[in-house]
Design a protein around this motif. Structure first.
Motif, PDB file in Angstrom:
ATOM      1  N   GLU A 115      -8.416 -43.483 -34.753  1.00 22.67           N
ATOM      2  CA  GLU A 115      -7.917 -42.191 -34.297  1.00 22.67           C
ATOM      3  C   GLU A 115      -6.494 -41.992 -34.830  1.00 22.67           C
ATOM      4  N   PHE A 116      -6.199 -40.785 -35.264  1.00 23.85           N
ATOM      5  CA  PHE A 116      -4.852 -40.479 -35.731  1.00 23.85           C
ATOM      6  C   PHE A 116      -4.004 -40.052 -34.543  1.00 23.85           C
ATOM      7  N   ILE A 117      -2.930 -40.771 -34.307  1.00 21.75           N
ATOM      8  CA  ILE A 117      -2.044 -40.463 -33.186  1.00 21.75           C
ATOM      9  C   ILE A 117      -1.041 -39.400 -33.628  1.00 21.75           C
ATOM     10  N   HIS A 118      -0.984 -38.315 -32.892  1.00 27.16           N
ATOM     11  CA  HIS A 118      -0.066 -37.224 -33.242  1.00 27.16           C
ATOM     12  C   HIS A 118       1.319 -37.520 -32.665  1.00 27.16           C
ATOM     13  N   ALA A 119       1.962 -38.447 -33.327  1.00 24.58           N
ATOM     14  CA  ALA A 119       3.304 -38.858 -32.949  1.00 24.58           C
ATOM     15  C   ALA A 119       3.964 -39.391 -34.210  1.00 24.58           C
ATOM     16  N   ARG A 120       5.264 -39.541 -34.167  1.00 23.19           N
ATOM     17  CA  ARG A 120       5.945 -40.048 -35.358  1.00 23.19           C
ATOM     18  C   ARG A 120       6.298 -41.512 -35.172  1.00 23.19           C
ATOM     19  N   THR A 121       6.298 -42.232 -36.284  1.00 25.80           N
ATOM     20  CA  THR A 121       6.722 -43.622 -36.283  1.00 25.80           C
ATOM     21  C   THR A 121       8.236 -43.677 -36.167  1.00 25.80           C
ATOM     22  N   LEU A 122       8.732 -44.609 -35.406  1.00 27.87           N
ATOM     23  CA  LEU A 122      10.183 -44.738 -35.268  1.00 27.87           C
ATOM     24  C   LEU A 122      10.828 -45.144 -36.590  1.00 27.87           C
ATOM     25  N   SER A 123      12.091 -44.848 -36.712  1.00 25.45           N
ATOM     26  CA  SER A 123      12.898 -45.291 -37.851  1.00 25.45           C
ATOM     27  C   SER A 123      13.742 -46.480 -37.412  1.00 25.45           C
ATOM     28  N   ALA A 124      14.382 -47.122 -38.368  1.00 27.16           N
ATOM     29  CA  ALA A 124      15.259 -48.246 -38.040  1.00 27.16           C
ATOM     30  C   ALA A 124      16.383 -47.803 -37.105  1.00 27.16           C
ATOM     31  N   ASP A 125      16.935 -46.616 -37.339  1.00 26.26           N
ATOM     32  CA  ASP A 125      18.032 -46.124 -36.502  1.00 26.26           C
ATOM     33  C   ASP A 125      17.575 -45.813 -35.079  1.00 26.26           C
ATOM     34  N   ASP A 126      16.305 -45.428 -34.919  1.00 30.16           N
ATOM     35  CA  ASP A 126      15.808 -45.082 -33.586  1.00 30.16           C
ATOM     36  C   ASP A 126      15.923 -46.243 -32.610  1.00 30.16           C
ATOM     37  N   LEU A 127      15.794 -47.462 -33.108  1.00 24.54           N
ATOM     38  CA  LEU A 127      15.834 -48.612 -32.213  1.00 24.54           C
ATOM     39  C   LEU A 127      17.180 -48.756 -31.517  1.00 24.54           C
ATOM     40  N   HIS A 128      18.219 -48.145 -32.099  1.00 23.49           N
ATOM     41  CA  HIS A 128      19.558 -48.225 -31.506  1.00 23.49           C
ATOM     42  C   HIS A 128      19.877 -47.009 -30.639  1.00 23.49           C
ATOM     43  N   ASP A 129      18.956 -46.055 -30.552  1.00 19.54           N
ATOM     44  CA  ASP A 129      19.153 -44.886 -29.699  1.00 19.54           C
ATOM     45  C   ASP A 129      18.908 -45.308 -28.249  1.00 19.54           C
ATOM     46  N   PRO A 130      19.904 -45.147 -27.355  1.00 13.88           N
ATOM     47  CA  PRO A 130      19.750 -45.635 -25.975  1.00 13.88           C
ATOM     48  C   PRO A 130      18.527 -45.078 -25.259  1.00 13.88           C
ATOM     49  N   ASN A 213       5.890 -50.272 -35.983  1.00 14.59           N
ATOM     50  CA  ASN A 213       4.772 -50.470 -35.071  1.00 14.59           C
ATOM     51  C   ASN A 213       4.974 -49.769 -33.740  1.00 14.59           C
ATOM     52  N   ILE A 214       5.930 -48.846 -33.709  1.00 11.73           N
ATOM     53  CA  ILE A 214       6.214 -48.084 -32.489  1.00 11.73           C
ATOM     54  C   ILE A 214       6.199 -46.604 -32.830  1.00 11.73           C
ATOM     55  N   MET A 215       5.487 -45.818 -32.032  1.00  9.41           N
ATOM     56  CA  MET A 215       5.393 -44.376 -32.260  1.00  9.41           C
ATOM     57  C   MET A 215       5.859 -43.630 -31.016  1.00  9.41           C
ATOM     58  N   ILE A 216       6.405 -42.433 -31.245  1.00 10.40           N
ATOM     59  CA  ILE A 216       6.874 -41.620 -30.131  1.00 10.40           C
ATOM     60  C   ILE A 216       6.344 -40.197 -30.269  1.00 10.40           C
ATOM     61  N   ASP A 217       5.849 -39.666 -29.177  1.00 11.04           N
ATOM     62  CA  ASP A 217       5.446 -38.261 -29.102  1.00 11.04           C
ATOM     63  C   ASP A 217       6.701 -37.458 -28.747  1.00 11.04           C
ATOM     64  N   GLU A 218       7.130 -36.615 -29.655  1.00  8.98           N
ATOM     65  CA  GLU A 218       8.391 -35.896 -29.456  1.00  8.98           C
ATOM     66  C   GLU A 218       8.326 -34.933 -28.274  1.00  8.98           C
ATOM     67  N   ASP A 219       7.134 -34.442 -27.941  1.00  5.34           N
ATOM     68  CA  ASP A 219       7.005 -33.495 -26.836  1.00  5.34           C
ATOM     69  C   ASP A 219       7.004 -34.192 -25.488  1.00  5.34           C
ATOM     70  N   THR A 220       6.197 -35.242 -25.364  1.00  2.80           N
ATOM     71  CA  THR A 220       6.063 -35.921 -24.072  1.00  2.80           C
ATOM     72  C   THR A 220       7.014 -37.103 -23.929  1.00  2.80           C
ATOM     73  N   ARG A 221       7.628 -37.527 -25.038  1.00  5.12           N
ATOM     74  CA  ARG A 221       8.508 -38.702 -25.098  1.00  5.12           C
ATOM     75  C   ARG A 221       7.753 -39.979 -24.724  1.00  5.12           C
ATOM     76  N   SER A 222       6.461 -39.991 -24.903  1.00 10.56           N
ATOM     77  CA  SER A 222       5.664 -41.186 -24.629  1.00 10.56           C
ATOM     78  C   SER A 222       5.670 -42.098 -25.845  1.00 10.56           C
ATOM     79  N   ILE A 223       5.656 -43.390 -25.590  1.00  8.20           N
ATOM     80  CA  ILE A 223       5.693 -44.422 -26.616  1.00  8.20           C
ATOM     81  C   ILE A 223       4.306 -45.046 -26.764  1.00  8.20           C
ATOM     82  N   THR A 224       3.903 -45.272 -27.997  1.00 10.82           N
ATOM     83  CA  THR A 224       2.676 -45.996 -28.288  1.00 10.82           C
ATOM     84  C   THR A 224       3.006 -47.169 -29.201  1.00 10.82           C
TER      85      THR A 224
END
Length: 359
Positions: A115-130, A213-224
């Motif tokens: 299944e294609f998850i409609h979310a974006r893969t995190l970037s290296a910088d995202d890991l440092h976002d609180p 290996n981490i994805m985020i739904d920008e609308d719901t802010r849910s992590i997969t």
């Protein structure tokens, strides 16, 4: 981690797909009913995939607004030395049943369709976002608490010893000397003896929690959390250590093999992550609980450096893509020998010869 190029698939051209894969994709598209032509599809390689080649498959639909999408995963050559593919498939299917990741839509001998998850893969910088880091911590706690089938024993030490044997068997005498491979069995014994305490938390760990290996739904802010090739039961402190170590990496840079340890999370970042992890269950942790898990995680970075250092050596022999696996391994081992004296209470805390070899 890093993918192996599969020449059977090329950008935008379904003609290069193996016949059995095209048949499986056509059957899927036909079952939906809104695809204009199941035979008309677009193939888009996705960069940054680790271990496998990953492609997005797209079909135009009759509405024209929302195309149908799936993920095509082609297993990399030579990577079965790292994990059991059957175990990985069973984990994937079990995770799907738990609602923790994409659904399995089809399988073929050297890959699968997800299944294609409609979310974006995190970037290296995202890991440092609180904010994002807090969401990842909570999701990781949920992941660790899953009740997965099979033995719930710590797998880390067996994996280290297995990979060490493989690395030794593949390495030249010069490589074995450079990386002090003959000394590593003793190193594994030392850190296993010191780290294997009775009161440590054991959970179902991802073991490769890099940003890809981490994805985020920008609308719901849910992590997969996705890709479970290396998942197993382990000390949760080891999984936290792995995640912290991965913050030094940027696999989408011009030099993806170079690790920047100035990006390793500082004490405040690590405290925030551990607090978010422990408090996500609804109970406020004490400062002592946070500090204890934080110290455990720091120690387990040593095991993580050893493991992925061995991965780099093995990968250099079994993978043929443009990635400097040996330099990656060199950096990992360098960190092990440099950090060991300050993280180990054992009197066997230094090996100057090996520090000098990898310097």
């Amino acid at each position: 981690m890093m993918a192996v190029k599969n020449e059977n698939v090329s950008n935008g051209n379904e003609d290069h797909l193996p016949g059995e894969v095209k048949k499986l994709l056509k059957s899927l598209a036909s079952s939906w009913g809104d695809v204009i032509d199941p035979n008309t599809l677009e193939v888009i390689p996705l960069k940054g995939a680790m271990t496998n080649e990953v492609y997005q498959i797209i079909w135009p639909t009759q509405t024209g607004e929302f195309p149908r999408k799936v993920l095509l995963r082609v297993y990399g050559e030579g990577v079965d030395v790292f994990f059991d593919r059957g175990d990985e498939i069973r984990t994937f299917e079990c995770m799907s049943k738990h609602g923790q990741g994409p659904r399995l839509l089809g399988r073929f001998p050297n890959g699968r369709i997800e299944e294609f998850i409609h979310a974006r893969t995190l970037s290296a910088d995202d890991l440092h976002d609180p904010e994002i880091s807090t969401l990842v911590a909570a999701k990781l706690k949920e992941f660790h608490d899953l009740d997965m089938p099979g033995p719930k024993d710590v797998f880390l030490w067996d994996r280290l010893r297995k990979w060490l044997k493989v690395a030794i068997s593949l390495s030249s005498p010069e490589e074995a000397k450079e990386f002090c491979l003959d000394a590593l069995e003793n190193e594994i014994q030392i850190i296993e003896r010191e780290f294997s305490v009775d009161n440590q938390l054991i959970g179902f760990c991802h073991n490769d929690l890099q940003y890809g290996n981490i994805m985020i739904d920008e609308d719901t802010r849910s992590i997969t959390i996705i890709d479970y090739e290396y998942a197993s039961y382990n000390p949760v402190a080891y999984d936290l250590a792995n995640h912290f170590c991965e913050m030094a990496a940027n696999y989408h840079s011009e030099t993806p093999h170079i690790l920047d340890y100035s990006k390793y999370p500082d004490l405040e970042e690590r405290q925030r992550f551990v607090h978010a992890y422990l408090s996500s269950s609804g109970n406020e942790p004490s400062n002592l609980e946070v500090e204890h898990l934080l110290q455990e995680a720091e120690k387990y970075t040593l095991a993580n450096h050893l493991l992925w250092g061995l991965w780099g050596i093995i990968s250099d022999h079994v993978n043929d893509i443009d990635f400097d696996y040996m330099e990656y391994a060199r950096q990992r081992f360098r960190q092990y020998w440099l950090r060991k004296p300050t993280l180990m209470s054992s009197s066997e805390a230094s090996n100057d010869d090996c520090v000098n070899v990898v310097s």
